[in-house]
Scaffold this motif. Structure first.
Motif, PDB file in Angstrom:
ATOM      1  N   LEU A 148      11.439  -2.239  -3.692  1.00  0.00           N
ATOM      2  CA  LEU A 148      11.253  -3.539  -3.013  1.00  0.00           C
ATOM      3  C   LEU A 148      12.285  -4.557  -3.503  1.00  0.00           C
ATOM      4  O   LEU A 148      12.046  -5.761  -3.423  1.00  0.00           O
ATOM      5  CB  LEU A 148       9.847  -4.086  -3.295  1.00  0.00           C
ATOM      6  N   SER A 149      13.431  -4.061  -4.003  1.00  0.00           N
ATOM      7  CA  SER A 149      14.329  -4.991  -4.705  1.00  0.00           C
ATOM      8  C   SER A 149      15.172  -5.866  -3.772  1.00  0.00           C
ATOM      9  O   SER A 149      15.922  -6.712  -4.246  1.00  0.00           O
ATOM     10  CB  SER A 149      15.231  -4.232  -5.686  1.00  0.00           C
ATOM     11  N   GLN A 188       0.830  -1.218   0.000  1.00  0.00           N
ATOM     12  CA  GLN A 188       0.000   0.000   0.000  1.00  0.00           C
ATOM     13  C   GLN A 188       0.859   1.260   0.000  1.00  0.00           C
ATOM     14  O   GLN A 188       0.380   2.337  -0.348  1.00  0.00           O
ATOM     15  CB  GLN A 188      -0.924   0.029   1.233  1.00  0.00           C
ATOM     16  N   ALA A 189       2.127   1.137   0.372  1.00  0.00           N
ATOM     17  CA  ALA A 189       3.017   2.306   0.389  1.00  0.00           C
ATOM     18  C   ALA A 189       3.398   2.739  -1.029  1.00  0.00           C
ATOM     19  O   ALA A 189       4.064   3.763  -1.213  1.00  0.00           O
ATOM     20  CB  ALA A 189       4.273   1.985   1.198  1.00  0.00           C
ATOM     21  N   ALA A 192       0.899  -0.620 -15.617  1.00  0.00           N
ATOM     22  CA  ALA A 192       1.798  -1.373 -14.718  1.00  0.00           C
ATOM     23  C   ALA A 192       1.104  -1.544 -13.371  1.00  0.00           C
ATOM     24  O   ALA A 192       0.240  -0.743 -12.997  1.00  0.00           O
ATOM     25  CB  ALA A 192       3.107  -0.615 -14.548  1.00  0.00           C
ATOM     26  N   PHE A 193       1.496  -2.579 -12.632  1.00  0.00           N
ATOM     27  CA  PHE A 193       0.908  -2.862 -11.314  1.00  0.00           C
ATOM     28  C   PHE A 193       1.631  -2.094 -10.220  1.00  0.00           C
ATOM     29  O   PHE A 193       2.752  -2.450  -9.849  1.00  0.00           O
ATOM     30  CB  PHE A 193       1.032  -4.357 -10.988  1.00  0.00           C
ATOM     31  N   SER A 194       1.005  -1.061  -9.677  1.00  0.00           N
ATOM     32  CA  SER A 194       1.548  -0.423  -8.469  1.00  0.00           C
ATOM     33  C   SER A 194       1.303  -1.384  -7.295  1.00  0.00           C
ATOM     34  O   SER A 194       0.565  -2.374  -7.429  1.00  0.00           O
ATOM     35  CB  SER A 194       0.821   0.897  -8.208  1.00  0.00           C
ATOM     36  N   GLY A 195       1.889  -1.079  -6.128  1.00  0.00           N
ATOM     37  CA  GLY A 195       1.654  -1.915  -4.945  1.00  0.00           C
ATOM     38  C   GLY A 195       0.176  -1.948  -4.561  1.00  0.00           C
ATOM     39  O   GLY A 195      -0.388  -3.009  -4.276  1.00  0.00           O
ATOM     40  N   SER A 196      -0.462  -0.768  -4.571  1.00  0.00           N
ATOM     41  CA  SER A 196      -1.881  -0.729  -4.148  1.00  0.00           C
ATOM     42  C   SER A 196      -2.761  -1.490  -5.138  1.00  0.00           C
ATOM     43  O   SER A 196      -3.804  -2.041  -4.757  1.00  0.00           O
ATOM     44  CB  SER A 196      -2.366   0.711  -3.971  1.00  0.00           C
ATOM     45  N   ASN A 237       8.899   1.467 -10.450  1.00  0.00           N
ATOM     46  CA  ASN A 237       9.247   2.316  -9.298  1.00  0.00           C
ATOM     47  C   ASN A 237       9.088   1.535  -7.993  1.00  0.00           C
ATOM     48  O   ASN A 237       9.935   1.618  -7.101  1.00  0.00           O
ATOM     49  CB  ASN A 237       8.367   3.570  -9.277  1.00  0.00           C
ATOM     50  N   ALA A 238       8.003   0.739  -7.909  1.00  0.00           N
ATOM     51  CA  ALA A 238       7.796  -0.106  -6.717  1.00  0.00           C
ATOM     52  C   ALA A 238       8.848  -1.206  -6.684  1.00  0.00           C
ATOM     53  O   ALA A 238       9.407  -1.509  -5.619  1.00  0.00           O
ATOM     54  CB  ALA A 238       6.396  -0.695  -6.737  1.00  0.00           C
TER      55      ALA A 238
END
Ligand SMILES: CC[C@H](C(=O)O)C(=O)SCCNC(=O)CCNC(=O)[C@H](O)C(C)(C)COP(=O)(O)OP(=O)(O)OC[C@H]1O[C@@H](n2cnc3c(N)ncnc32)[C@H](O)[C@@H]1OP(=O)(O)O
Length: 305
Positions: free
Chosen positions: A122-123, A47-48, A76-80, A117-118
């Motif tokens: 989160l890498s 969610q961040a 693209a899939f963001s976290g949210s 970007n996410a």
């Protein structure tokens, strides 16, 4: 995890045969706390990274349309959005009238994978594993929905977007569209279950070629290797979504309990060892035998010429 447990409880109580099938299949989820997976923890982390949305439209006809919606980042899939997708899948699991599902991208393109970007944020290996388990759980549940699902591919389906197409029962491609497992170019392999599902769809030789070569699969190649069912041709025959709805309607015509039973017996045949699949088939058969559609067909003395 808590949500998973609640859902499992509901399934156990309300839908005998299907609940037993899901119990045999790790209760619909691949990972739980036994595997070090804490759903709430990863939800919070995802969610961040907000942006975009996953829209779900359910129709009285029993058809639903799920739209990946982040056009400024080629969907693209963001976290949210990963969290949104899990919530939409939960909604669909509880939709008793559901027969068919179309998964599409907004604005003429399917999905360009994870939001880079996410991904950059989160890498580290721990976060990567958590995101991987979260998406595997969600996409496994998507594929196991008791309705017939279709990925409508327009534009590009890249990386995680290509993986998402394999979490549907069928893929329909618009002219000029491309499915590409770009993972090798990113120094990766699929992690959302896309490799395991791809092997089952096109066979291990073709899967090895597609992943090893990061091949751009156009509609012609997709038809040839069995990745796509059909190319949605025909200007003037409606929008790609309308054409996909027409294509799907052949398979979703009829009462919801019967269509759901069809999906369940095929899914158990696909996922379970034969003796287990036979038991599930018996259980599902028991839910339609003597049911309203069966009785009506018997009363009308229907012939199948
Ligand atoms: C690898 C596995 C991993 C997983 O499984 O989790 C992934 O999925 S990683 C993501 C894999 N996908 C990519 O690497 C796609 C990279 N992007 C592209 O190749 C191009 O952007 C493309 C082909 C999608 C579109 O090209 P086009 O020339 O038509 O448009 P732009 O490049 O100008 O893109 C418009 C706008 O969208 C942004 N964008 C596209 N894809 C992503 C993405 N995956 N994450 C974040 N942002 C993305 C792009 O940067 C542009 O933004 P702008 O602010 O205008 O620069």
């Amino acid at each position: 995890m808590v949500l998973c447990a609640v859902r499992q409880h509901l399934l156990r109580g309300s839908r005998g045969a299907w609940a037993r099938f899901l119990q045999r299949q790790s209760r619909g989820c691949v990972y739980s706390s036994v595997h070090g997976f804490q759903q709430e923890e990863i939800r919070e982390k995802l969610q961040a990274f907000p942006g975009g949305s996953i829209e779900l439209l359910t129709q009285e006809s029993g058809l639903a349309v799920l739209t990946i919606n982040y056009p400024s980042r080629m969907n693209a899939f963001s976290g949210s959005m990963m969290v949104d997708l899990e919530e939409r899948v939960s909604q669909l699991e509880g939709w008793t009238d559901g027969k068919g599902l179309i998964v599409q991208g907004a604005s003429g393109t399917f999905c360009s994978g994870s939001d880079l970007n996410a991904v950059r944020a989160l890498s580290n290996p721990q976060d990567g594993m958590k995101m991987c388990m979260f998406m595997q759980n969600t996409l496994t549940r998507l594929l196991r929905l008791p309705m017939i699902s279709v990925a409508l591919v327009e534009g590009r389906a890249l990386g995680g977007g290509a993986e998402l197409t394999t979490a549907c029962d069928f893929r329909l491609m618009a002219p000029g569209s491309v499915i590409q497992f770009v993972h090798k170019h990113m120094g990766l392999v699929p992690g959302w279950g896309g490799a395991a599902r791809l092997v089952r769809i096109v066979g291990s030789q073709n899967a090895l070629k597609l992943l090893g070569g990061a091949v751009k699969v156009d509609p012609e190649l997709a038809l040839q290797i069995g990745l796509a069912e059909e190319v949605l041709q025909g200007e003037g025959a409606g929008t790609p979504l309308q054409r996909a709805e027409n294509w799907l309607s052949v398979y979703t015509k009829g009462p919801a309990p019967v269509i759901q039973a069809v999906k369940k017996v095929v899914l158990s045949g696909r996922e379970l060892p034969l003796s287990e699949a036979l038991k599930t088939e018996k259980d599902v058969f028991g839910t339609v035998w003597g049911g309203p559609a069966n009785m009506q067909a018997l009363a009308s003395k229907s012939k199948h010429r």
